[in-house]
Design a protein around this motif. Sequence first.
Motif, PDB file in Angstrom:
ATOM      1  N   TYR A   1      22.206  45.983 -39.219  1.00 39.39           N
ATOM      2  CA  TYR A   1      21.363  46.987 -38.556  1.00 39.39           C
ATOM      3  C   TYR A   1      20.710  47.909 -39.573  1.00 39.39           C
TER       4      TYR A   1
ATOM      5  N   HIS B   1      25.080  53.038 -43.281  1.00 41.21           N
ATOM      6  CA  HIS B   1      24.158  53.575 -44.295  1.00 41.21           C
ATOM      7  C   HIS B   1      24.624  54.950 -44.773  1.00 41.21           C
TER       8      HIS B   1
ATOM      9  N   SER C   1      27.097  56.123 -39.825  1.00 43.75           N
ATOM     10  CA  SER C   1      26.735  54.703 -39.757  1.00 43.75           C
ATOM     11  C   SER C   1      27.054  54.120 -41.128  1.00 43.75           C
TER      12      SER C   1
ATOM     13  N   ARG D   1      35.337  58.714 -35.976  1.00 39.95           N
ATOM     14  CA  ARG D   1      35.404  58.007 -34.704  1.00 39.95           C
ATOM     15  C   ARG D   1      36.817  57.517 -34.451  1.00 39.95           C
TER      16      ARG D   1
ATOM     17  N   ALA E   1      20.498  52.705 -36.492  1.00 42.49           N
ATOM     18  CA  ALA E   1      21.624  53.629 -36.633  1.00 42.49           C
ATOM     19  C   ALA E   1      21.270  54.974 -36.029  1.00 42.49           C
TER      20      ALA E   1
ATOM     21  N   ASN F   1      23.650  60.973 -36.833  1.00 43.60           N
ATOM     22  CA  ASN F   1      23.725  59.536 -36.549  1.00 43.60           C
ATOM     23  C   ASN F   1      23.598  58.711 -37.827  1.00 43.60           C
TER      24      ASN F   1
ATOM     25  N   GLU G   1      28.705  47.856 -35.260  1.00 44.67           N
ATOM     26  CA  GLU G   1      29.600  48.857 -35.855  1.00 44.67           C
ATOM     27  C   GLU G   1      31.043  48.639 -35.372  1.00 44.67           C
TER      28      GLU G   1
ATOM     29  N   PHE H   1      23.524  48.444 -32.421  1.00 44.46           N
ATOM     30  CA  PHE H   1      24.217  49.228 -33.450  1.00 44.46           C
ATOM     31  C   PHE H   1      25.692  49.346 -33.101  1.00 44.46           C
ATOM     32  N   HIS H   2      25.957  49.741 -31.850  1.00 45.82           N
ATOM     33  CA  HIS H   2      27.350  49.928 -31.446  1.00 45.82           C
ATOM     34  C   HIS H   2      28.127  48.622 -31.544  1.00 45.82           C
TER      35      HIS H   2
ATOM     36  N   ARG I   1      20.784  54.709 -32.204  1.00 44.62           N
ATOM     37  CA  ARG I   1      21.997  54.262 -31.516  1.00 44.62           C
ATOM     38  C   ARG I   1      21.694  53.248 -30.420  1.00 44.62           C
TER      39      ARG I   1
END
Lengths: 297, 321, 260
Positions: free
Chosen positions: C109, B177, B175, B321, C114, B171, C125, C121-122, C117
């Motif tokens: 965020y 980060h 992201s 994704r 992250a 995760n 993102e 975050f979603h 989740r």
Amino acid sequence: MEHMQIFFQQLINGISLGSIYALIALGYTMVYGIIKLINFAHGDIYMVGAYVGFFAITKLNMSFIPALVASMLFCALLGIVIERMAYKPLRNATRIAALITAIGVSLFLEYGGILIVSPQPRAFPDVFPMSKLTFFDGKVYMTNQQIVIFLVAIILMILLQYIVHRTKIGKAMRAVSYDQDAALLMGINVNTTISATFAIGSALAGAAGVLVGIYYTSISPLMGIIPGLKAFVAAVLGGIGSIPGAAVGGLLMGVIEAMVSGYWSSTLRDAVAFGILILILIIKPTGIFGKNIREKV
Amino acid sequence: MKKMMNKHTIITIIVLILLYGSVQASILLETINPFYQLNLILICINIILAVSLNLINGFTGQFSIGHAGFMAIGAYTSAIMTVKLGQSFPLAILAGAVAAAIVGFLIGLPTLRLKGDYLAIATLGFGEIIKVLFVNFEYVGGASGFHGIPHITTWTWVFFIALFTVVFIRNFIDSSHGRACISIREDEIAAETMGINTTKYKVMAFTIGAFFAGTAGALFAHYFYILQPSNFGFLRSVDYLVMVVLGGLGSITGSILAAIALTILNAALQSVAELRMVIYSLLLIVIMIFRPQGLMGNKEFSLKMFKRLGRGEKHGSVGNR
Amino acid sequence: MALLAIGNLNMAFGGLNALTNFNLELNSGELVGLIGPNGAGKTTVFNILTGVYAPTAGTIIFNDENITGLKPYIITQRGIARTFQNIRLFSNLSVLDNVRIAYHPNVKYGVASAVTRIPSFHIEEDALTQKAIDFLKIFSLEDKMYEIAKNLPYGQQRRLEIARALATQPKLLLLDEPAAGMNPQETHDLMNLIKWIRSQFNLTILLIEHDMSLVMGACERMYVLDYGIVIAHGNPTEIKANPRVIEAYLGEEVPNAKNQ
């Protein structure tokens, strides 16, 4: 004046140990200078050198000088073979890929060595009658072995200096380390030059192996790891890529280590060696004699 | 991919439940050979170490070869917590992980300025220093080792902590980060030009990696009763390095598969330890020469991969994704 | 008030003076060229402006703030973006990720969101991804967004690098030889693109370029560097007529430029 005695005794011990580090450090620095590779396996070549010396003396009944030369020749050959088989295919790969390979070669020599000669340490034969030069009413002494180590190291370093600065192959080595592509364009055979560098560096490590056998009188397949790392620290301390740097760095490392053992505790000397490494890397990564190189953007 | 639960997630969860349940059942019913049980636990511990090292080496591109040092800190700290201070196991794990993370942060801050092989050597040096310090630390038994650590680590503990580690790092990587970390590996100067504080993310990756190495150390300590500084030398760091390199720098599933494969190989070659190391060393050399990106490269393994292969597609940007 | 004012910048590498008393001013909305022979110190100016090197002496005032010697990532966040002479894309990442990384400083965020989740975050993102996709559309790269950057043809890599730089939302854009290696048609398209992004994004642009047709055609003003010293500045007509410039650099290039 007990303090002075400890100091001088440790200085003598440090210089003889340091000469051995210096010989190994020279190989690190030469290889790094020419192909920018930390040849992790270098410490293990030194181990192989010690074994070749051991077998030359015990099985072939050679005397010291022929055994030393045999060990140097064998290690030179080994260095060339390693370079050709493991490093040459990676010459254009990332430095990390080359470093991982070098770690692989190092482990291969160590554990291959264990499979061949067994993990048991062996006693290195006495090639010189034990005698001492004494000072301060016998409280500070210098053994025969220490004198031989020091002399051999000095002679080899002078020889190296001569090769690098006064011969054609030395000139080629300097050219390749300065700019490989330009050297190629000038008609220098880069492959041969790199092989020669490995050969010379490995020969010095081989000599160091025999000398350490004489000094510590015990050899084992894993003996190369720690001195190898310390010699690397010595090369970094002197400025990696610099030949005088490796010599000075090696002597300094030896003396520092002897002083830590003499005044403090010998179990801490490894930690001190690595502490020095990290301090130099952080404060002055180019070492005492190194040049500053900026990344081109 | 907006839905939290897609088909693949559900399949993965079912597989994981079955995996955990079947092993747990065979342990409870005592139908599993203790040797297999030991190795299943080792696989999980090794997955934690390999995946966390991959975050540093594979994703962020900072080459560390001192992972065993952080593992040692986690192991010793947690053992001090349970043996000397009488604390509970969860608290001991947490303390071990946090201690390793703090040391990782303190080491990372100055050394991560170094590049490539210099950083590698510095981390190696730190790993050795940590080992030597434990040798000289009589409170935890010095060179002869720390004895009498309770045997608390079970399959349930290692399974769920390994799962947590993998999910956490996956995760994180997927992201912004994580992308910041990856951009440092790709091109540090360009990353900085994108407004990314590269020092912060390098140290962050290093600290997270150390945190999980410490966790693994705590689990390790409470499985084997005894800790010795020599358990945590350079060779142990090389073990995890081999896993990361073999699986692929930048592939979490690659690290998991390599951790499983190499743990099994270790078990099989246990009686010939030297031969094992010779095989390891040849593996390293051969992988670097013929497939330097590792078996998986930076791709992730998934069921989709087989479908794509079936359709003859290349460039499966799997995991994106 | 000038957007950028460089005052008496000096840069020495060892004994070599790469820049001597370099002065430059840019007003908001200008497109200015920085030219000079190889090794004149042009890229060094960019490297100092973006914080890659700290200057030996001198000050850089950007947007009324002294940014001399700040770290590169802070300078980017203040609003200076750049491209590189030798393209520096995140070459193993997708085109989309290259642009998404440029949005990173705006991400709100934290690591905890992250990892866990949580819905926010979603939401963020997805919004970020959409923004990046919209941005790629402007540069007609949206159909390549899942391509790995290094697999793009050269011209598109250059374009992606400019797009990525613009995604950091700069006030000032530094372009280091954007037309290097391009054919005349590509150079022509690039010139139009540069003019267009300037008006579209309200940008000020400083351009290093060897291709004289591009510089002369696009820039309002230019500075000429030789051996780290500004030997001339002015509009293209003045530069073309300046004997020092012709001597130092343009001797062969100017007739060429006139023909086009």
